[in-house]
Write a protein that holds these residues in place. Structure first.
Motif, PDB file in Angstrom:
ATOM      1  N   GLY A   1       0.808  -1.207   0.000  1.00 51.14           N
ATOM      2  CA  GLY A   1       0.000   0.000   0.000  1.00 51.14           C
ATOM      3  C   GLY A   1       0.845   1.263   0.000  1.00 51.14           C
ATOM      4  N   HIS A   2       1.861   1.310   0.858  1.00 51.75           N
ATOM      5  CA  HIS A   2       2.723   2.484   0.898  1.00 51.75           C
ATOM      6  C   HIS A   2       3.339   2.765  -0.475  1.00 51.75           C
ATOM      7  CE1 HIS A   2       2.409   2.610   5.235  1.00 51.75           C
ATOM      8  NE2 HIS A   2       3.324   3.570   5.327  1.00 51.75           N
ATOM      9  N   SER A   3       3.759   1.719  -1.165  1.00 50.67           N
ATOM     10  CA  SER A   3       4.396   1.892  -2.467  1.00 50.67           C
ATOM     11  C   SER A   3       3.393   2.412  -3.494  1.00 50.67           C
ATOM     12  CB  SER A   3       4.984   0.570  -2.940  1.00 50.67           C
ATOM     13  OG  SER A   3       5.859   0.033  -1.973  1.00 50.67           O
ATOM     14  N   THR A   4       2.229   1.804  -3.532  1.00 48.15           N
ATOM     15  CA  THR A   4       1.220   2.182  -4.518  1.00 48.15           C
ATOM     16  C   THR A   4       0.740   3.606  -4.295  1.00 48.15           C
ATOM     17  OG1 THR A   4       0.496  -0.137  -4.544  1.00 48.15           O
ATOM     18  CG2 THR A   4      -0.966   1.486  -5.559  1.00 48.15           C
ATOM     19  N   ILE A   5       0.362   3.917  -3.082  1.00 48.12           N
ATOM     20  CA  ILE A   5      -0.192   5.232  -2.774  1.00 48.12           C
ATOM     21  C   ILE A   5       0.859   6.315  -2.968  1.00 48.12           C
ATOM     22  CG2 ILE A   5      -0.814   6.672  -0.786  1.00 48.12           C
ATOM     23  CD1 ILE A   5      -2.224   3.168  -1.592  1.00 48.12           C
ATOM     24  N   SER A   6       2.069   6.063  -2.498  1.00 45.49           N
ATOM     25  CA  SER A   6       3.113   7.081  -2.596  1.00 45.49           C
ATOM     26  C   SER A   6       3.528   7.329  -4.040  1.00 45.49           C
ATOM     27  CB  SER A   6       4.325   6.674  -1.752  1.00 45.49           C
ATOM     28  OG  SER A   6       3.983   6.648  -0.381  1.00 45.49           O
ATOM     29  N   ALA A   7       3.587   6.278  -4.851  1.00 42.12           N
ATOM     30  CA  ALA A   7       3.944   6.464  -6.259  1.00 42.12           C
ATOM     31  C   ALA A   7       2.875   7.283  -6.976  1.00 42.12           C
ATOM     32  CB  ALA A   7       4.127   5.111  -6.935  1.00 42.12           C
ATOM     33  N   ALA A   8       1.609   6.988  -6.703  1.00 46.68           N
ATOM     34  CA  ALA A   8       0.528   7.751  -7.331  1.00 46.68           C
ATOM     35  C   ALA A   8       0.564   9.202  -6.882  1.00 46.68           C
ATOM     36  CB  ALA A   8      -0.822   7.113  -6.982  1.00 46.68           C
ATOM     37  N   ALA A   9       0.744   9.419  -5.587  1.00 43.87           N
ATOM     38  CA  ALA A   9       0.794  10.785  -5.057  1.00 43.87           C
ATOM     39  C   ALA A   9       1.967  11.563  -5.629  1.00 43.87           C
ATOM     40  CB  ALA A   9       0.883  10.745  -3.532  1.00 43.87           C
ATOM     41  N   ALA A  10       3.112  10.901  -5.767  1.00 43.40           N
ATOM     42  CA  ALA A  10       4.302  11.583  -6.270  1.00 43.40           C
ATOM     43  C   ALA A  10       4.112  12.083  -7.689  1.00 43.40           C
ATOM     44  CB  ALA A  10       5.509  10.649  -6.191  1.00 43.40           C
ATOM     45  N   VAL A  11       3.398  11.321  -8.511  1.00 47.66           N
ATOM     46  CA  VAL A  11       3.155  11.764  -9.890  1.00 47.66           C
ATOM     47  C   VAL A  11       2.277  13.011  -9.906  1.00 47.66           C
ATOM     48  CG1 VAL A  11       2.106  11.140 -12.098  1.00 47.66           C
ATOM     49  CG2 VAL A  11       3.490   9.467 -10.863  1.00 47.66           C
ATOM     50  N   VAL A  12       1.225  13.019  -9.098  1.00 46.54           N
ATOM     51  CA  VAL A  12       0.348  14.188  -9.036  1.00 46.54           C
ATOM     52  C   VAL A  12       1.105  15.397  -8.494  1.00 46.54           C
ATOM     53  CG1 VAL A  12      -1.716  15.155  -7.948  1.00 46.54           C
ATOM     54  CG2 VAL A  12      -1.743  12.816  -8.836  1.00 46.54           C
ATOM     55  N   MET A  13       1.869  15.190  -7.432  1.00 43.05           N
ATOM     56  CA  MET A  13       2.634  16.293  -6.859  1.00 43.05           C
ATOM     57  C   MET A  13       3.658  16.827  -7.856  1.00 43.05           C
ATOM     58  SD  MET A  13       1.753  17.020  -3.627  1.00 43.05           S
ATOM     59  CE  MET A  13       3.183  17.464  -2.656  1.00 43.05           C
ATOM     60  N   GLY A  14       4.284  15.930  -8.612  1.00 42.38           N
ATOM     61  CA  GLY A  14       5.251  16.360  -9.607  1.00 42.38           C
ATOM     62  C   GLY A  14       4.627  17.145 -10.738  1.00 42.38           C
ATOM     63  N   ALA A  15       3.375  16.812 -11.066  1.00 41.69           N
ATOM     64  CA  ALA A  15       2.676  17.577 -12.098  1.00 41.69           C
ATOM     65  C   ALA A  15       2.295  18.963 -11.595  1.00 41.69           C
ATOM     66  CB  ALA A  15       1.425  16.820 -12.547  1.00 41.69           C
ATOM     67  N   LEU A  16       1.945  19.056 -10.326  1.00 42.72           N
ATOM     68  CA  LEU A  16       1.595  20.348  -9.745  1.00 42.72           C
ATOM     69  C   LEU A  16       2.814  21.234  -9.549  1.00 42.72           C
ATOM     70  CD1 LEU A  16      -0.945  19.128  -7.037  1.00 42.72           C
ATOM     71  CD2 LEU A  16      -1.507  20.494  -9.046  1.00 42.72           C
ATOM     72  N   PHE A  17       3.932  20.627  -9.155  1.00 39.23           N
ATOM     73  CA  PHE A  17       5.141  21.379  -8.825  1.00 39.23           C
ATOM     74  C   PHE A  17       6.325  20.735  -9.553  1.00 39.23           C
ATOM     75  CE2 PHE A  17       2.328  21.022  -5.059  1.00 39.23           C
ATOM     76  CZ  PHE A  17       1.814  22.310  -5.077  1.00 39.23           C
ATOM     77  N   ALA A  18       6.448  21.045 -10.822  1.00 35.26           N
ATOM     78  CA  ALA A  18       7.403  20.354 -11.686  1.00 35.26           C
ATOM     79  C   ALA A  18       8.840  20.523 -11.226  1.00 35.26           C
ATOM     80  CB  ALA A  18       7.253  20.852 -13.123  1.00 35.26           C
ATOM     81  N   ASP A  19       9.153  21.633 -10.565  1.00 35.32           N
ATOM     82  CA  ASP A  19      10.524  21.862 -10.118  1.00 35.32           C
ATOM     83  C   ASP A  19      10.946  20.893  -9.016  1.00 35.32           C
ATOM     84  OD1 ASP A  19       8.558  23.252  -8.585  1.00 35.32           O
ATOM     85  OD2 ASP A  19      10.135  24.421  -7.617  1.00 35.32           O
ATOM     86  N   LYS A  20       9.988  20.181  -8.412  1.00 39.19           N
ATOM     87  CA  LYS A  20      10.307  19.228  -7.348  1.00 39.19           C
ATOM     88  C   LYS A  20       9.859  17.808  -7.680  1.00 39.19           C
ATOM     89  CE  LYS A  20      10.123  20.556  -3.066  1.00 39.19           C
ATOM     90  NZ  LYS A  20       9.720  21.104  -1.747  1.00 39.19           N
ATOM     91  N   ALA A  21       9.613  17.547  -8.956  1.00 43.51           N
ATOM     92  CA  ALA A  21       9.124  16.225  -9.351  1.00 43.51           C
ATOM     93  C   ALA A  21      10.083  15.116  -8.934  1.00 43.51           C
ATOM     94  CB  ALA A  21       8.870  16.179 -10.853  1.00 43.51           C
ATOM     95  N   ASP A  22      11.387  15.318  -9.138  1.00 43.28           N
ATOM     96  CA  ASP A  22      12.361  14.291  -8.762  1.00 43.28           C
ATOM     97  C   ASP A  22      12.353  14.049  -7.254  1.00 43.28           C
ATOM     98  OD1 ASP A  22      13.099  13.984 -11.393  1.00 43.28           O
ATOM     99  OD2 ASP A  22      14.916  15.204 -11.232  1.00 43.28           O
ATOM    100  N   SER A  23      12.184  15.099  -6.501  1.00 39.54           N
ATOM    101  CA  SER A  23      12.146  14.955  -5.050  1.00 39.54           C
ATOM    102  C   SER A  23      10.960  14.119  -4.611  1.00 39.54           C
ATOM    103  CB  SER A  23      12.083  16.341  -4.397  1.00 39.54           C
ATOM    104  OG  SER A  23      11.856  16.226  -3.011  1.00 39.54           O
TER     105      SER A  23
END
Length: 431
Positions: A355-377
């Protein structure tokens, strides 16, 4: 390939990039597309189920009047309003969900319903036909209705929180805004009552080699809950788990045991970083930090939280669909070596996928789209969340690797909807 153990060295230690001055949400909002203003539960800003423009306060009751400042002396005693309604209601959801001990999928559901209500209420209140309505009152009306549905024993505290949010607002505009927000909240509550989250489990727990062995598994029907963006919980499927005692399966078991024998203090600290709070709470906190640092508007903040939280909720539904399709045993059920220990208790549900892997990976993509300068982070944070479960001794690498892959697919679909629209009214889907 062991994404969570081999690739981690090059990902998790990336230093967080500094916040840029560029507004990351405005380009989507201002692009000329209607996608940014597409509500989740409402059909439009002037949904026929809402009060008519300028008639929002027609059926106001005594409680509505008190909360919005029409209560005489009580109005003089009200506190100053919180400066950011989105952060305020997110924080109250966190407090109430934590006090109730919600399991992570239900926590994600609470966040999603609350933030969808706020975002849809702001869309409804922005229509020019309604005149000038107040964002904090719209948000308070919507969020308080949803939270009272979710946490009825806290109704008095929720009403007090709403009154605090409306302190200092023009009383008539606040009343109209509050009532409109409350009606949107009622529609979101109706959606919640029909999202299948109360479906009872009537099946039987399977048995056999490599199968999860336990009692009263947590939320075995979660994979059947109604999704927001995905067509259903099995839209994106991981590859099947490794066959029991096949070479890759045995390699996973051996890896967990070896790590347990040689854990470092740094690894243990990372395990607790991701285990001591629910993943939705952690990712909401990361978004709240960006909202504050970048000074997002109320509408931008509401939109970001709504999309992040429906994505995490959908990711939980997909992950739980997989967990109870395969019923894969956890490491402690497979490893009899007395040297094996876990850093944290193993959750009471099957392991594959994480669950942690699935949820965090999905969240990271959305966050990276919102804040592209921190997508890698954000991708680094997701990788760290995944490997923390391996280091904690509660997941195998295959659980984590496939969770990351599927989570990214979920996140990418959520970003497409966020940018271009769903192509259909989200709340009307029956799948």
């Amino acid at each position: 390939m062991r994404l969570t153990s081999c690739a981690l060295a090059s990902t998790v230690m990336i230093t967080l990039a500094g916040c840029g001055a560029r507004n990351p949400v405005a380009p989507v909002t201002d692009s000329g597309s209607d996608a940014a203003d597409q509500p989740f539960v409402l059909t439009s800003a002037l949904d026929a189920r809402l009060p008519a423009p300028m008639e929002e306060a027609r059926d106001a009751g005594a409680t509505d009047l008190v909360i919005t400042g029409h209560g005489g002396a009580a109005r003089e005693e009200r506190r100053r309003a919180s400066p950011d309604p989105v952060l305020f209601w997110n924080g109250l959801t966190t407090t109430l969900g934590g006090a109730a001990g919600l399991p992570p999928p239900r926590f994600a559901r609470a966040y999603a319903l609350t933030h969808v209500a706020i975002y849809d209420a702001l869309i409804a209140g922005s229509d020019a036909a309604r005149g000038k309505l107040g964002g904090p009152a719209l948000a308070a009306g919507a969020a308080s209705r949803v939270l009272t549905y979710l946490f009825p024993s806290a109704a008095t505290d929720i009403a007090a929180a709403a009154a605090a949010q409306l302190a200092g607002a023009d009383s008539l505009a606040a009343l109209r805004s509050w009532r409109l927000g409350a009606r949107v909240g009622d529609l979101v509550v109706l959606y919640g009552k029909n999202d299948r989250s109360d479906t009872p489990f009537t099946g039987t727990i399977p048995t056999g080699p490599g199968v999860w062995s336990g009692n009263s598994p947590v939320l075995p029907m979660c994979g059947e809950w109604k999704t927001w963006i995905l067509r259903s919980g099995d839209e994106f499927k991981p590859e099947p788990p490794y066959p029991f005692e096949s070479p890759p399966d045995l390699a996973d078991v051996a890896e967990v045991l070896e790590i347990a024998k040689h854990r470092t203090p740094e690894q243990i600290a990372i395990v607790h970083k991701w285990a001591d709070r629910s993943p939705p709470e952690i990712w909401c906190g990361l978004l709240n930090d960006e909202i504050t640092a970048r000074r997002l508007s109320l509408r931008q903040a509401a939109r970001a939280q709504a999309f992040l939280n429906v994505t995490m909720y959908d990711a939980f539904v997909e992950c739980w669909s997989c967990k109870y399709k395969y019923w894969i045993a956890r490491p402690f059920m497979r490893i009899g070596d007395p040297a094996f220990t876990t850093v944290i208790p193993t959750p009471n549900f099957p392991g594959y996928t994480s669950g942690h892997s699935t949820i965090s990976a999905a969240a990271a993509v959305v966050m990276g789209a919102l804040f592209a300068d921190k997508a890698d982070s954000f991708q680094s944070q997701a990788a760290e969340a995944a490997v923390s479960r391996l280091w904690g001794g509660i997941h195998f690498s295959h659980d984590n690797d496939q969770g990351l892959l599927v989570g990214r697919r979920i996140g990418r679909k959520a970003v497409r909807v966020m940018r271009h629209g769903a192509g259909e009214h989200i709340a009307d889907r029956d799948d």
